[in-house]
Scaffold this motif. Structure first.
Motif, PDB file in Angstrom:
ATOM      1  N   LEU A 176     -45.356 -17.180  17.116  1.00  0.00           N
ATOM      2  CA  LEU A 176     -45.263 -18.033  15.934  1.00  0.00           C
ATOM      3  C   LEU A 176     -43.810 -18.268  15.522  1.00  0.00           C
ATOM      4  N   LEU A 177     -42.988 -17.213  15.591  1.00  0.00           N
ATOM      5  CA  LEU A 177     -41.572 -17.355  15.255  1.00  0.00           C
ATOM      6  C   LEU A 177     -40.878 -18.334  16.188  1.00  0.00           C
ATOM      7  N   ARG A 178     -41.127 -18.187  17.494  1.00  0.00           N
ATOM      8  CA  ARG A 178     -40.475 -19.044  18.474  1.00  0.00           C
ATOM      9  C   ARG A 178     -41.022 -20.465  18.450  1.00  0.00           C
ATOM     10  N   SER A 179     -42.251 -20.635  18.040  1.00  0.00           N
ATOM     11  CA  SER A 179     -42.859 -21.961  18.042  1.00  0.00           C
ATOM     12  C   SER A 179     -42.486 -22.776  16.818  1.00  0.00           C
ATOM     13  N   PHE A 180     -42.330 -22.110  15.662  1.00  0.00           N
ATOM     14  CA  PHE A 180     -42.174 -22.856  14.415  1.00  0.00           C
ATOM     15  C   PHE A 180     -40.873 -22.581  13.662  1.00  0.00           C
ATOM     16  N   LEU A 181     -40.184 -21.486  13.950  1.00  0.00           N
ATOM     17  CA  LEU A 181     -38.996 -21.145  13.173  1.00  0.00           C
ATOM     18  C   LEU A 181     -37.724 -21.193  14.011  1.00  0.00           C
ATOM     19  N   VAL A 182     -37.459 -20.161  14.779  1.00  0.00           N
ATOM     20  CA  VAL A 182     -36.233 -20.115  15.577  1.00  0.00           C
ATOM     21  C   VAL A 182     -36.543 -19.591  16.970  1.00  0.00           C
ATOM     22  N   LEU A 242     -19.556 -24.530  23.542  1.00  0.00           N
ATOM     23  CA  LEU A 242     -20.435 -23.480  24.048  1.00  0.00           C
ATOM     24  C   LEU A 242     -19.998 -23.095  25.448  1.00  0.00           C
ATOM     25  N   LEU A 243     -19.791 -21.812  25.664  1.00  0.00           N
ATOM     26  CA  LEU A 243     -19.364 -21.317  26.961  1.00  0.00           C
ATOM     27  C   LEU A 243     -20.575 -20.922  27.798  1.00  0.00           C
ATOM     28  N   VAL A 244     -20.386 -20.900  29.108  1.00  0.00           N
ATOM     29  CA  VAL A 244     -21.453 -20.470  30.011  1.00  0.00           C
ATOM     30  C   VAL A 244     -21.810 -19.019  29.687  1.00  0.00           C
ATOM     31  N   GLY A 245     -23.084 -18.763  29.435  1.00  0.00           N
ATOM     32  CA  GLY A 245     -23.530 -17.411  29.091  1.00  0.00           C
ATOM     33  C   GLY A 245     -23.718 -17.177  27.610  1.00  0.00           C
ATOM     34  N   ASP A 246     -23.283 -18.106  26.770  1.00  0.00           N
ATOM     35  CA  ASP A 246     -23.523 -17.961  25.330  1.00  0.00           C
ATOM     36  C   ASP A 246     -25.022 -17.920  25.040  1.00  0.00           C
ATOM     37  N   PHE A 247     -25.410 -17.076  24.113  1.00  0.00           N
ATOM     38  CA  PHE A 247     -26.776 -17.080  23.588  1.00  0.00           C
ATOM     39  C   PHE A 247     -26.733 -17.738  22.218  1.00  0.00           C
ATOM     40  N   ILE A 248     -27.587 -18.710  22.014  1.00  0.00           N
ATOM     41  CA  ILE A 248     -27.581 -19.453  20.755  1.00  0.00           C
ATOM     42  C   ILE A 248     -28.938 -19.358  20.069  1.00  0.00           C
ATOM     43  N   ILE A 249     -28.937 -19.654  18.778  1.00  0.00           N
ATOM     44  CA  ILE A 249     -30.166 -19.729  17.994  1.00  0.00           C
ATOM     45  C   ILE A 249     -30.466 -21.196  17.718  1.00  0.00           C
ATOM     46  N   VAL A 250     -31.709 -21.583  17.979  1.00  0.00           N
ATOM     47  CA  VAL A 250     -32.142 -22.963  17.758  1.00  0.00           C
ATOM     48  C   VAL A 250     -33.171 -23.002  16.636  1.00  0.00           C
ATOM     49  N   ASN A 251     -32.905 -23.822  15.634  1.00  0.00           N
ATOM     50  CA  ASN A 251     -33.831 -24.018  14.513  1.00  0.00           C
ATOM     51  C   ASN A 251     -34.925 -24.978  14.965  1.00  0.00           C
ATOM     52  N   LYS A 252     -36.183 -24.508  14.982  1.00  0.00           N
ATOM     53  CA  LYS A 252     -37.279 -25.311  15.524  1.00  0.00           C
ATOM     54  C   LYS A 252     -37.891 -26.268  14.505  1.00  0.00           C
ATOM     55  N   TYR A 253     -37.586 -26.106  13.203  1.00  0.00           N
ATOM     56  CA  TYR A 253     -38.247 -26.939  12.197  1.00  0.00           C
ATOM     57  C   TYR A 253     -37.322 -27.961  11.542  1.00  0.00           C
ATOM     58  N   THR A 254     -36.022 -27.958  11.913  1.00  0.00           N
ATOM     59  CA  THR A 254     -35.085 -28.900  11.308  1.00  0.00           C
ATOM     60  C   THR A 254     -35.551 -30.339  11.454  1.00  0.00           C
ATOM     61  N   TYR A 255     -36.055 -30.686  12.639  1.00  0.00           N
ATOM     62  CA  TYR A 255     -36.452 -32.060  12.920  1.00  0.00           C
ATOM     63  C   TYR A 255     -37.967 -32.269  12.832  1.00  0.00           C
ATOM     64  N   GLY A 256     -38.662 -31.351  12.154  1.00  0.00           N
ATOM     65  CA  GLY A 256     -40.101 -31.506  11.981  1.00  0.00           C
ATOM     66  C   GLY A 256     -40.877 -30.360  12.595  1.00  0.00           C
ATOM     67  N   ILE A 257     -42.062 -30.115  12.051  1.00  0.00           N
ATOM     68  CA  ILE A 257     -42.940 -29.071  12.574  1.00  0.00           C
ATOM     69  C   ILE A 257     -43.757 -29.661  13.718  1.00  0.00           C
ATOM     70  N   ARG A 258     -43.713 -28.989  14.872  1.00  0.00           N
ATOM     71  CA  ARG A 258     -44.403 -29.474  16.057  1.00  0.00           C
ATOM     72  C   ARG A 258     -45.380 -28.435  16.581  1.00  0.00           C
ATOM     73  N   LEU A 259     -46.486 -28.911  17.128  1.00  0.00           N
ATOM     74  CA  LEU A 259     -47.451 -28.010  17.744  1.00  0.00           C
ATOM     75  C   LEU A 259     -46.844 -27.424  19.010  1.00  0.00           C
ATOM     76  N   PRO A 260     -46.997 -26.098  19.226  1.00  0.00           N
ATOM     77  CA  PRO A 260     -46.456 -25.503  20.447  1.00  0.00           C
ATOM     78  C   PRO A 260     -47.137 -26.049  21.682  1.00  0.00           C
ATOM     79  N   VAL A 261     -46.442 -25.955  22.788  1.00  0.00           N
ATOM     80  CA  VAL A 261     -46.892 -26.378  24.115  1.00  0.00           C
ATOM     81  C   VAL A 261     -46.905 -27.907  24.235  1.00  0.00           C
TER      82      VAL A 261
END
Length: 269
Positions: free
Chosen positions: A48-54, A68-87
């Protein structure tokens, strides 16, 4: 993760309705059921966290250097552009639209099983022009500051390349870009036949494209060494995954030279 969620949930439910009623009260749960009962809640929360939040992502290439350098780990906000159904990635709640300068993760149009990350350059209806290393949007040159800085990196692990680092202002985002003087603004031989290809015009100096409705034009900050919309076309809204908001770990610096505290937790412009 979805397979693990469905599998552990099915085992748990099967045991509740078909397994446990036929076992002796004092009998222990089968080990498979014990594992399912233990892991299902954890997998559900993470899903649920990965599907709807971050969701965390790792940067696989140098197309977004130097941001962004090769190997950087980043956090992506999943709801900024709208709530989407997973898959299926179908939008069910509208929130915000991508803005010029946003760093966005999306499903690669030619192979939606792959996630790409680039910067939003063109919005629906924009006329995007990139000629002689300069970006113009809707007839207005994008502000760029050249401080005479250089940036060196290995290209494909074979050649050490020195690029010029400049600073670009896209919307509210000021960010660094890399320019390679000896590289063309667009590699004409790499341009594919993509949907709405007729919206674009290419020549040896660069290109111009009009972004179709509901789609976006993406470019890497490593401008002359990035596989982006110049070559495979526009990104439909349905392919959007989320907005990159933070660098939370840089593995290479930690392993080899110690953590760079200025980069860990750094917000992405």
């Amino acid at each position: 993760m979805l397979v693990a969620l469905l599998l552990t949930g099915a085992i748990w439910l099967f045991d509740i309705y078909l397994g446990k009623p036929h076992r002796a009260k004092e009998a222990k749960d089968p080990i498979l059921v014990e594992y399912a009962k233990s892991f299902f809640p954890v997998i559900l929360v993470v899903f649920l966290l990965r599907s709807f939040l971050v969701e965390p992502f790792k940067i696989p290439s140098g197309s977004m250097l130097p941001t962004l350098l090769v190997g950087d780990f980043i956090i992506v906000n999943k709801y900024t552009y709208g709530i989407r159904l997973p898959v299926v990635n179908t939008k069910i709640i509208e929130v915000n639209q991508p803005q010029r300068g946003d760093v966005m993760v999306f499903r690669y149009p030619e192979d939606p099983s792959l996630d790409y990350i680039k910067r939003v350059v063109g919005l629906p209806g924009d006329r995007v022009v990139y000629r002689d290393k300069r970006l113009t949007i809707n007839g207005k040159p994008v502000a760029m500051e050249d401080r005479g800085e250089e940036f060196g990196y290995e290209k494909s692990g074979l050649n050490y390349v020195t690029a010029k680092r400049a600073y670009e202002q896209l919307g509210s985002h000021k960010h660094a870009v890399l320019l390679l003087p000896e590289f063309p603004s667009v590699r004409l031989g790499d341009v594919r036949a993509f949907p709405s290809r007729a919206n674009c015009d290419y020549n040896e100096d660069g290109f111009s494209c009009t972004v179709p409705p509901g789609q976006y034009f993406m470019m890497g900050d490593n401008r002359d060494d990035s596989n982006d919309s110049r070559y495979w076309g526009f990104v439909p809204d349905r392919n959007i995954v989320g907005k990159a908001i933070m660098i939370w770990w840089h593995a290479r610096e930690f392993v080899f030279v110690g953590m760079d505290l200025k980069r860990v937790g750094q917000m992405i412009n």
